[in-house]
Structure formats: structure tokens, C-alpha cells
Write a protein that holds these residues in place. Structure first.
Motif, PDB file in Angstrom:
ATOM      1  N   VAL A   5       0.872  -1.172   0.000  1.00 27.77           N
ATOM      2  CA  VAL A   5       0.000   0.000   0.000  1.00 27.77           C
ATOM      3  C   VAL A   5       0.904   1.216   0.000  1.00 27.77           C
ATOM      4  CG1 VAL A   5      -1.803   1.244   1.235  1.00 27.77           C
ATOM      5  CG2 VAL A   5      -1.781  -1.248   1.258  1.00 27.77           C
ATOM      6  N   VAL A   6       0.732   2.085  -0.990  1.00 29.00           N
ATOM      7  CA  VAL A   6       1.582   3.265  -1.124  1.00 29.00           C
ATOM      8  C   VAL A   6       0.866   4.427  -0.433  1.00 29.00           C
ATOM      9  CG1 VAL A   6       2.758   4.798  -2.722  1.00 29.00           C
ATOM     10  CG2 VAL A   6       2.450   2.394  -3.312  1.00 29.00           C
ATOM     11  N   MET A   7       1.511   4.998   0.579  1.00 27.36           N
ATOM     12  CA  MET A   7       0.937   6.095   1.348  1.00 27.36           C
ATOM     13  C   MET A   7       1.691   7.383   1.026  1.00 27.36           C
ATOM     14  SD  MET A   7      -1.459   4.591   3.095  1.00 27.36           S
ATOM     15  CE  MET A   7      -1.922   5.763   4.348  1.00 27.36           C
ATOM     16  N   GLU A   8       0.941   8.434   0.677  1.00 31.14           N
ATOM     17  CA  GLU A   8       1.534   9.732   0.368  1.00 31.14           C
ATOM     18  C   GLU A   8       1.396  10.657   1.570  1.00 31.14           C
ATOM     19  OE1 GLU A   8      -0.493  11.064  -3.140  1.00 31.14           O
ATOM     20  OE2 GLU A   8       1.032  10.168  -4.422  1.00 31.14           O
ATOM     21  N   ARG A  19       5.605   6.279   1.689  1.00 33.19           N
ATOM     22  CA  ARG A  19       5.858   5.076   2.479  1.00 33.19           C
ATOM     23  C   ARG A  19       5.169   3.886   1.825  1.00 33.19           C
ATOM     24  NH1 ARG A  19       5.512   6.862   8.642  1.00 33.19           N
ATOM     25  NH2 ARG A  19       7.182   8.384   8.577  1.00 33.19           N
ATOM     26  N   PHE A  20       5.862   2.774   1.830  1.00 32.78           N
ATOM     27  CA  PHE A  20       5.333   1.532   1.301  1.00 32.78           C
ATOM     28  C   PHE A  20       5.075   0.595   2.469  1.00 32.78           C
ATOM     29  CE2 PHE A  20       7.702   3.471  -2.063  1.00 32.78           C
ATOM     30  CZ  PHE A  20       6.978   3.196  -3.200  1.00 32.78           C
ATOM     31  N   VAL A  21       3.828   0.175   2.640  1.00 34.35           N
ATOM     32  CA  VAL A  21       3.467  -0.721   3.730  1.00 34.35           C
ATOM     33  C   VAL A  21       3.064  -2.056   3.111  1.00 34.35           C
ATOM     34  CG1 VAL A  21       1.947  -1.096   5.701  1.00 34.35           C
ATOM     35  CG2 VAL A  21       2.677   1.226   5.118  1.00 34.35           C
ATOM     36  N   ARG A  22       3.830  -3.087   3.407  1.00 34.18           N
ATOM     37  CA  ARG A  22       3.547  -4.407   2.848  1.00 34.18           C
ATOM     38  C   ARG A  22       2.330  -4.994   3.550  1.00 34.18           C
ATOM     39  NH1 ARG A  22       7.676  -9.226   1.461  1.00 34.18           N
ATOM     40  NH2 ARG A  22       6.098 -10.750   0.907  1.00 34.18           N
ATOM     41  N   GLU A 104       1.648  -4.194  -6.697  1.00 31.14           N
ATOM     42  CA  GLU A 104       2.085  -5.571  -6.528  1.00 31.14           C
ATOM     43  C   GLU A 104       3.512  -5.694  -7.040  1.00 31.14           C
ATOM     44  OE1 GLU A 104      -0.477  -8.468  -8.199  1.00 31.14           O
ATOM     45  OE2 GLU A 104      -2.217  -7.772  -7.093  1.00 31.14           O
ATOM     46  N   ALA A 105       4.376  -6.278  -6.211  1.00 30.51           N
ATOM     47  CA  ALA A 105       5.781  -6.422  -6.593  1.00 30.51           C
ATOM     48  C   ALA A 105       6.395  -7.558  -5.795  1.00 30.51           C
ATOM     49  CB  ALA A 105       6.530  -5.125  -6.330  1.00 30.51           C
ATOM     50  N   GLY A 106       7.535  -8.027  -6.276  1.00 29.45           N
ATOM     51  CA  GLY A 106       8.237  -9.115  -5.603  1.00 29.45           C
ATOM     52  C   GLY A 106       8.934  -8.684  -4.322  1.00 29.45           C
ATOM     53  N   ASN A 107       9.425  -7.443  -4.292  1.00 30.93           N
ATOM     54  CA  ASN A 107      10.099  -6.920  -3.103  1.00 30.93           C
ATOM     55  C   ASN A 107       9.918  -5.403  -3.060  1.00 30.93           C
ATOM     56  OD1 ASN A 107      11.979  -5.823  -4.919  1.00 30.93           O
ATOM     57  ND2 ASN A 107      13.320  -7.606  -4.714  1.00 30.93           N
ATOM     58  N   LEU A 108      10.467  -4.796  -2.023  1.00 32.06           N
ATOM     59  CA  LEU A 108      10.293  -3.358  -1.828  1.00 32.06           C
ATOM     60  C   LEU A 108      10.922  -2.550  -2.957  1.00 32.06           C
ATOM     61  CD1 LEU A 108       9.304  -1.028  -0.069  1.00 32.06           C
ATOM     62  CD2 LEU A 108      11.420  -1.188   1.217  1.00 32.06           C
ATOM     63  N   GLY A 109      12.074  -2.950  -3.440  1.00 31.06           N
ATOM     64  CA  GLY A 109      12.735  -2.234  -4.533  1.00 31.06           C
ATOM     65  C   GLY A 109      11.888  -2.228  -5.798  1.00 31.06           C
ATOM     66  N   ASP A 110      11.292  -3.384  -6.121  1.00 32.48           N
ATOM     67  CA  ASP A 110      10.413  -3.455  -7.291  1.00 32.48           C
ATOM     68  C   ASP A 110       9.167  -2.587  -7.100  1.00 32.48           C
ATOM     69  OD1 ASP A 110      12.186  -5.186  -8.460  1.00 32.48           O
ATOM     70  OD2 ASP A 110      11.012  -6.998  -8.020  1.00 32.48           O
ATOM     71  N   ALA A 111       8.639  -2.556  -5.867  1.00 34.09           N
ATOM     72  CA  ALA A 111       7.465  -1.727  -5.596  1.00 34.09           C
ATOM     73  C   ALA A 111       7.790  -0.251  -5.781  1.00 34.09           C
ATOM     74  CB  ALA A 111       6.949  -1.986  -4.176  1.00 34.09           C
TER      75      ALA A 111
END
Length: 157
Positions: A5-8, A19-22, A104-111
């Protein structure tokens, strides 16, 4: 694939402030629930979790049911493990952050990469038109006459 979930942030749209919250089970939240909550600055939740777990342990010992207190504390830890990320998102919302999108991504870097690409695509598209909301002052005034079944007969209470 993991879901993030991408939070602005509330003010400013800097890419580094996002912030990226998995959205998944959190093992550290399960294993050390109060510490994990405190690490993510969820102070009230951390204190409540610690107090509830302590009360359950003491209550279990006093009643001679140590296993019941342990099992109930395990349930609290399971709750934090499953809902910890949701608690983080809710705390960010209370602080004025807003959800941008789900990635949707495999890891945080991809997200982060997908987010950066989608932000660039959104800049190229024109902004959507504002929603037209009718003005309440232009609404029809309420009817003041008699209504079916709600009549008043003079002389009757």
C-alpha cells in the motif's frame, strides 16, 4: 507477489516521503508485538498490547491457569501479526496521509520502481474533472401541507 500500500504524505509530494506498507503477516509483530508497535511509532497500541498481555499473564497465574494466560497472550500476538500492517496504515491515515494506490511487486525495490513509473505515467495524463456537487440552496423547499396519514383533526388530541 507481495502487495504494497503506497501512502503519500499530507503536505508535499516528494517521492522520498512516500511510504510503502507491505500488506502481509508480520513475523516480528507476532514474536515481539509491543516492541514492533513501538518501533513503528504506534505508541498507544504498544502500551495497550503490553498491558493486555501483562494482565492476561497475571490473571492466568492467579487463577492457576498459566496455560490459559499464555494462550490468550498468544492470541494477542497473532492479532498483531495479522493486523499490524493495517494498524500502521490506519495510524498514517489519522496523521493525514492518504493512500495513493496498491502496488504488486516481488520486493520493496520493485514496488518503488513500479510506483516511480506509474507516477510518471500519471503526470502525462490530464487531471480528471472536478465532481459537480449540487448546491443545497437550490434544492426544492420542504412541503408544509398535509401528508397522507398524518392529518390533524381539530378538537381531537
Amino acid at each position: 507477489m507481495a502487495t504494497y500500500v503506497v501512502m503519500e504524505p499530507p503536505a508535499g509530494n516528494k517521492a522520498e516521503d512516500v511510504r510503502f506498507v507491505r500488506d502481509s503477516f508480520t513475523w516480528l509483530g507476532f514474536l515481539v508485538a509491543p516492541l514492533w508497535l513501538a518501533w513503528h511509532r504506534l505508541w498507544i497500541e504498544a502500551v495497550l498490547t503490553f498491558v493486555v498481555m501483562a494482565i492476561l499473564s497475571v490473571l492466568g497465574e492467579r487463577l492457576g491457569l498459566e496455560w490459559a494466560g499464555s494462550m490468550l497472550s498468544l492470541l494477542v500476538s497473532l492479532y498483531i501479526g495479522f493486523e499490524g500492517q493495517g494498524l500502521r496504515i490506519a495510524a498514517l491515515r489519522r496523521r493525514g496521509w492518504r493512500e495513493w494506490r496498491v502496488v504488486e511487486a516481488g520486493n520493496l525495490g520493485d514496488a518503488e520502481m513500479r510506483h516511480a513509473l506509474e507516477v510518471d505515467e500519471d503526470d502525462d495524463q490530464p487531471a480528471p474533472l472536478q465532481r459537480i456537487v449540487p448546491d443545497a440552496s437550490l434544492a426544492r423547499p420542504p412541503q408544509t401541507g398535509m401528508a397522507l396519514g398524518l392529518t390533524h383533526t381539530p378538537g381531537r388530541p
